[in-house]
Design a protein around this motif. Sequence first.
Motif, short mmCIF file in Angstrom:
data_model
loop_
_atom_site.label_atom_id
_atom_site.label_comp_id
_atom_site.label_asym_id
_atom_site.label_seq_id
_atom_site.Cartn_x
_atom_site.Cartn_y
_atom_site.Cartn_z
N PHE A 1 0.82 -1.21 0.00
CA PHE A 1 0.00 0.00 0.00
C PHE A 1 0.85 1.26 0.00
CE2 PHE A 1 -3.20 -3.07 1.52
CZ PHE A 1 -4.17 -2.80 0.56
N ALA A 2 2.09 1.19 0.50
CA ALA A 2 2.99 2.33 0.38
C ALA A 2 3.25 2.63 -1.09
CB ALA A 2 4.29 2.05 1.12
N LEU A 3 3.36 1.58 -1.91
CA LEU A 3 3.59 1.77 -3.34
C LEU A 3 2.36 2.38 -4.01
CD1 LEU A 3 5.74 1.31 -5.50
CD2 LEU A 3 4.67 -0.89 -6.00
N ALA A 4 1.17 1.92 -3.62
CA ALA A 4 -0.06 2.49 -4.17
C ALA A 4 -0.17 3.96 -3.79
CB ALA A 4 -1.27 1.71 -3.67
N ILE A 5 0.17 4.28 -2.54
CA ILE A 5 0.10 5.67 -2.07
C ILE A 5 1.17 6.52 -2.74
CG2 ILE A 5 0.41 7.13 -0.01
CD1 ILE A 5 -0.88 4.80 1.59
N LEU A 6 2.33 5.95 -3.00
CA LEU A 6 3.37 6.68 -3.70
C LEU A 6 2.89 7.09 -5.10
CD1 LEU A 6 6.22 7.79 -3.95
CD2 LEU A 6 7.00 5.50 -4.61
N GLY A 7 2.21 6.19 -5.79
CA GLY A 7 1.65 6.54 -7.09
C GLY A 7 0.66 7.68 -6.97
N LEU A 8 -0.16 7.63 -5.94
CA LEU A 8 -1.12 8.70 -5.69
C LEU A 8 -0.39 10.01 -5.36
CD1 LEU A 8 -4.22 8.90 -5.58
CD2 LEU A 8 -4.07 8.48 -3.12
N ASN A 9 0.72 9.89 -4.67
CA ASN A 9 1.50 11.06 -4.29
C ASN A 9 2.09 11.76 -5.51
OD1 ASN A 9 2.67 12.92 -2.60
ND2 ASN A 9 3.92 11.47 -1.48
N ILE A 10 2.49 10.98 -6.51
CA ILE A 10 3.07 11.58 -7.71
C ILE A 10 2.08 12.53 -8.38
CG2 ILE A 10 3.85 11.07 -10.07
CD1 ILE A 10 5.12 8.52 -8.96
N VAL A 11 0.82 12.11 -8.49
CA VAL A 11 -0.16 12.94 -9.18
C VAL A 11 -0.74 14.02 -8.27
CG1 VAL A 11 -2.18 11.48 -8.71
CG2 VAL A 11 -2.10 12.85 -10.79
N TYR B 1 10.38 -10.69 0.94
CA TYR B 1 11.58 -10.21 0.26
C TYR B 1 11.29 -9.78 -1.17
CZ TYR B 1 14.69 -11.62 4.06
OH TYR B 1 15.34 -11.73 5.27
N VAL B 2 10.53 -10.58 -1.90
CA VAL B 2 10.22 -10.25 -3.29
C VAL B 2 9.45 -8.93 -3.37
CG1 VAL B 2 8.90 -10.94 -5.33
CG2 VAL B 2 10.26 -12.63 -4.08
N ILE B 3 8.43 -8.80 -2.55
CA ILE B 3 7.58 -7.61 -2.61
C ILE B 3 8.32 -6.37 -2.12
CG2 ILE B 3 5.52 -6.56 -1.57
CD1 ILE B 3 4.21 -9.36 -1.77
N VAL B 4 9.09 -6.49 -1.06
CA VAL B 4 9.84 -5.34 -0.54
C VAL B 4 10.90 -4.89 -1.53
CG1 VAL B 4 11.50 -4.63 1.24
CG2 VAL B 4 9.37 -5.76 1.89
N ILE B 5 11.57 -5.84 -2.19
CA ILE B 5 12.60 -5.46 -3.17
C ILE B 5 11.98 -4.73 -4.36
CG2 ILE B 5 14.21 -6.40 -4.87
CD1 ILE B 5 14.92 -8.56 -2.81
N ILE B 6 10.87 -5.24 -4.88
CA ILE B 6 10.20 -4.56 -6.00
C ILE B 6 9.73 -3.17 -5.57
CG2 ILE B 6 8.20 -4.60 -7.54
CD1 ILE B 6 8.45 -7.65 -7.59
N THR B 7 9.17 -3.09 -4.37
CA THR B 7 8.73 -1.79 -3.85
C THR B 7 9.89 -0.82 -3.73
OG1 THR B 7 6.90 -2.81 -2.62
CG2 THR B 7 7.62 -0.64 -1.89
N ALA B 8 11.02 -1.31 -3.22
CA ALA B 8 12.20 -0.44 -3.06
C ALA B 8 12.70 0.08 -4.39
CB ALA B 8 13.31 -1.21 -2.34
N VAL B 9 12.66 -0.77 -5.42
CA VAL B 9 13.10 -0.34 -6.75
C VAL B 9 12.20 0.79 -7.27
CG1 VAL B 9 13.31 -1.04 -9.17
CG2 VAL B 9 14.19 -2.52 -7.35
N PHE B 10 10.90 0.65 -7.11
CA PHE B 10 9.98 1.67 -7.58
C PHE B 10 10.07 2.94 -6.73
CE2 PHE B 10 8.31 -1.68 -10.16
CZ PHE B 10 7.72 -1.04 -11.23
N PHE B 11 10.36 2.80 -5.45
CA PHE B 11 10.58 3.98 -4.61
C PHE B 11 11.83 4.73 -5.08
CE2 PHE B 11 7.24 3.02 -1.74
CZ PHE B 11 7.11 4.10 -0.87
N LEU B 12 12.87 3.99 -5.39
CA LEU B 12 14.10 4.62 -5.87
C LEU B 12 13.86 5.34 -7.19
CD1 LEU B 12 17.15 5.08 -5.58
CD2 LEU B 12 17.51 2.89 -6.75
N GLY C 1 3.73 15.21 -1.25
CA GLY C 1 4.97 15.76 -1.77
C GLY C 1 6.20 15.24 -1.06
N SER C 2 6.13 14.02 -0.54
CA SER C 2 7.26 13.43 0.18
C SER C 2 7.30 11.93 -0.08
CB SER C 2 7.13 13.69 1.69
OG SER C 2 8.05 12.91 2.42
N ILE C 3 8.46 11.42 -0.47
CA ILE C 3 8.62 9.99 -0.68
C ILE C 3 8.47 9.26 0.65
CG2 ILE C 3 10.21 8.19 -1.42
CD1 ILE C 3 9.24 9.84 -3.72
N THR C 4 9.10 9.79 1.69
CA THR C 4 8.99 9.18 3.02
C THR C 4 7.55 9.21 3.51
OG1 THR C 4 11.24 9.90 3.52
CG2 THR C 4 9.89 9.19 5.38
#
Length: 341
Positions: free
Chosen positions: A45-55, A166-177, A260-263
Amino acid sequence: MTMNFLTNRRVLRVAAFIVVAIVVAVAPLVSSPYVNFQLTMIAVFALAILGLNIVMGYAGQISLGQSAFVGLGAYITAFGVSNHWPIVLTFILVCFISAVVGLVVALPALRLRGHALAIVTLALPIIAIPLARRFPEVTGGSNGMTVNWLDAPAWTGLAVDQWRYYVIVIITAVFFLFAHNLVTGRVGRAFAIVRDNEAVATSMGISSYRYKVIAFALSALYGGVAGFLYLGAVQFTSPETLNFVIAINLVAALVIGGTGSITGSLIGGAFYVVVPILAGQVNSSQTAIFSGAALLIVLLIVPGGLVTVPSVIRQSMKKRSGRPKPGGADGADVTSAAQAV
């Protein structure tokens, strides 16, 4: 003095990053399957919210349909897994289809003035739920789709919950980066100018329409990837994944974490998962009340979201110590940002 201060801050940031990385890596090995599942859901859900944060946070648009893209990604993944498609191909299709649907929605909506995008995205979950129920041969209808995938390979020696973590956190970290590099680079500066003043953006040769469309397409892509990861964690999707209530809760979590914040997106993901669990320990029927109360409290105390708490504390300490506040305007100057673009 200033150089020493900056150097110390960099050292502290690097040290903090190393500590966090070690904790994230070790956590699933010492936690129960239940805790690992909840940590995995925070990443989703952090990844879903990050996408929302971009827009919303970076491009300044209003989107109320992120759950539709999360559900779309989950359904595409479920269909691909059920038909034994290669998982890499399925992931690519999730990214491509989600982004294309985002473009189809944004291209006409963003040509209109006002809150056209908000109104259009508001309709997405409302339309998507009956569509999901109407085609049971593809979506499983009202019963949804149950799949079995992302099991731990024997050579890893890991339990299923650990492997999925591990799989999900690694993919999430890549998209956060990727998002961090995007918003701190040329595109991110253009987003900021469009968000703050479209007239200035136009005068600087920046197409507001173009960057709004890019932001929404990226938001849709991130929502789709979150749906892909959601199915990996839960192994089930149904029309309820598209629910409008989920979309509103994602927006609330974004505001609480900090726009307006990645964190702030990561904090919002933790809020989205943890607060309902804590509220359920008190009274499961009052979860919405607890979440709403938390939102109001955060907005009253720290309007910028929980991510701004450290800066609020620092400012409070400076005022108490009697030191003058540093001069200069808060935030980046629009003109200088435009020149950087």
